[in-house]
Design a protein around this motif. Structure first.
Motif, PDB file in Angstrom:
ATOM      1  N   UNK A 243       0.806  -1.219   0.000  1.00 55.99           N
ATOM      2  CA  UNK A 243       0.000   0.000   0.000  1.00 55.99           C
ATOM      3  C   UNK A 243       0.838   1.267   0.000  1.00 55.99           C
ATOM      4  N   UNK A 244       2.090   1.151   0.397  1.00 54.61           N
ATOM      5  CA  UNK A 244       2.986   2.308   0.353  1.00 54.61           C
ATOM      6  C   UNK A 244       4.417   1.804   0.370  1.00 54.61           C
ATOM      7  N   UNK A 245       5.295   2.531  -0.315  1.00 51.12           N
ATOM      8  CA  UNK A 245       6.717   2.192  -0.364  1.00 51.12           C
ATOM      9  C   UNK A 245       7.542   3.420  -0.027  1.00 51.12           C
ATOM     10  N   UNK A 246       8.527   3.249   0.849  1.00 52.21           N
ATOM     11  CA  UNK A 246       9.480   4.300   1.192  1.00 52.21           C
ATOM     12  C   UNK A 246      10.864   3.778   0.848  1.00 52.21           C
ATOM     13  N   UNK A 247      11.626   4.562   0.105  1.00 54.92           N
ATOM     14  CA  UNK A 247      12.976   4.165  -0.292  1.00 54.92           C
ATOM     15  C   UNK A 247      13.969   5.157   0.305  1.00 54.92           C
ATOM     16  N   UNK A 248      14.732   4.738   1.318  1.00 56.53           N
ATOM     17  CA  UNK A 248      15.655   5.668   1.972  1.00 56.53           C
ATOM     18  C   UNK A 248      16.935   5.937   1.197  1.00 56.53           C
TER      19      UNK A 248
END
Length: 299
Positions: A243-248
């Motif tokens: 549902x959501x992706x965070x790429x640091x």
């Protein structure tokens, strides 16, 4: 992909893992500086909580507030007494095929512990392994088998379900926690792909659609899950929908919701998970981002 502002909370570490929010501070381990640390939410005040010469990993707290933590390379779970003394809570050497790793402590003080199953850093082929339940008296029971590198784990808020990431299995598994402490049959909580066709790590890793590592649960029943092979943290619903992706912008191997309102997602970041490279450098950090749904469950 949602764009959120990412800030660095901790830097200059070797390889951070197992972040936990506890008593108004973020606790975490750093493998190759051999210590457990805690830090304020903004990173302004950091301290060493426990030195762990045999390499720390999973940690949690018993109902009476005593800290328990994994000492990986001597296959022990340790306990810190109120006077600060460190004692062996459980010796699991006879139960593991590789280093004991991440664990979650439930509301009854039971530790649910996984292990590598094989000598990952030594280049051995993948072997499946099990889960251990360590009761408050330190007794050890194997409660599941045939898992592909059991890793980050959570217990649902009602205490009824244990959810376990399988890093080399392309899946997240769930087990009913029965009243007697045994586990029900494994079921897919989320499945991202097939099991690897090769047990050679260098061949299995490219087959990983998602390498679920450290994780945490939110109040809507979704998991934030670090992808050990994909450099991302995703909010995953039961069934596997992302549902959501965070790429640091680097590798990320664990995450935890915390902060004053439970909406700060802390991410353990490093370029890779190679023991030789990480122990020789201080390139790991913990980054933080604000998300919408607060923390739930344990840890």
């Amino acid at each position: 992909m949602t764009e959120r502002e990412i800030q660095t909370v901790v830097s200059g570490m070797s390889y951070t893992e197992c972040p936990r929010w506890h008593d108004g501070r973020l606790w975490f381990v750093d493998f190759y500086t051999h210590a457990i640390y805690s830090v304020t939410q903004d990173g302004s005040e950091q301290r060493v909580e426990v030195e762990v010469p045999a390499q720390p990993s999973g940690l949690g707290w018993l109902p009476d507030g005593r800290l328990v933590f994994v000492s990986m390379k001597d296959s022990k779970v340790m306990r810190r007494e109120p006077d600060g003394a460190l004692v062996v809570h459980a010796d699991v050497a006879a139960f593991v095929g590789g280093h004991p790793n991440d664990m979650v402590v439930d509301g009854q003080g039971r530790c649910w512990l996984g292990d590598f199953g094989f000598d990952l850093m030594g280049g051995a082929d993948i072997e499946t392994t099990g889960l251990l339940r360590i009761d408050p008296d330190g007794s050890v029971t194997q409660v599941a088998t045939d898992l592909w590198f059991p890793n980050g784990s959570v217990v649902t808020p009602d205490g009824s379900t244990l959810i376990v990431d399988e890093t080399f299995g392309n899946r997240i598994s769930a087990f009913e926690i029965r009243p007697d402490g045994s586990l029900g049959e494994r079921r897919d909580w989320a499945r991202f792909g097939d099991l690897p066709t090769s047990r050679v790590v260098a061949q299995a890793v490219p087959e990983a659609v998602y390498g679920p590592d450290g994780c945490c649960l939110d109040a809507q029943g979704a998991l934030w899950v670090a992808d050990a092979v994909g450099g991302r943290v995703c909010r995953v619903a039961e069934g596997g929908e992302i549902r959501e992706t965070i790429t640091p912008g680097t590798g990320v191997f664990a995450c935890m919701l915390g902060g004053s309102d439970g909406r700060t997602l802390f991410m353990s970041c490093a370029p890779d998970f190679d023991e030789h490279a990480r122990s020789a450098a201080r390139e790991a950090d913990i980054r933080a981002v604000t998300v919408d749904v607060p923390h739930a469950g344990l840890p």
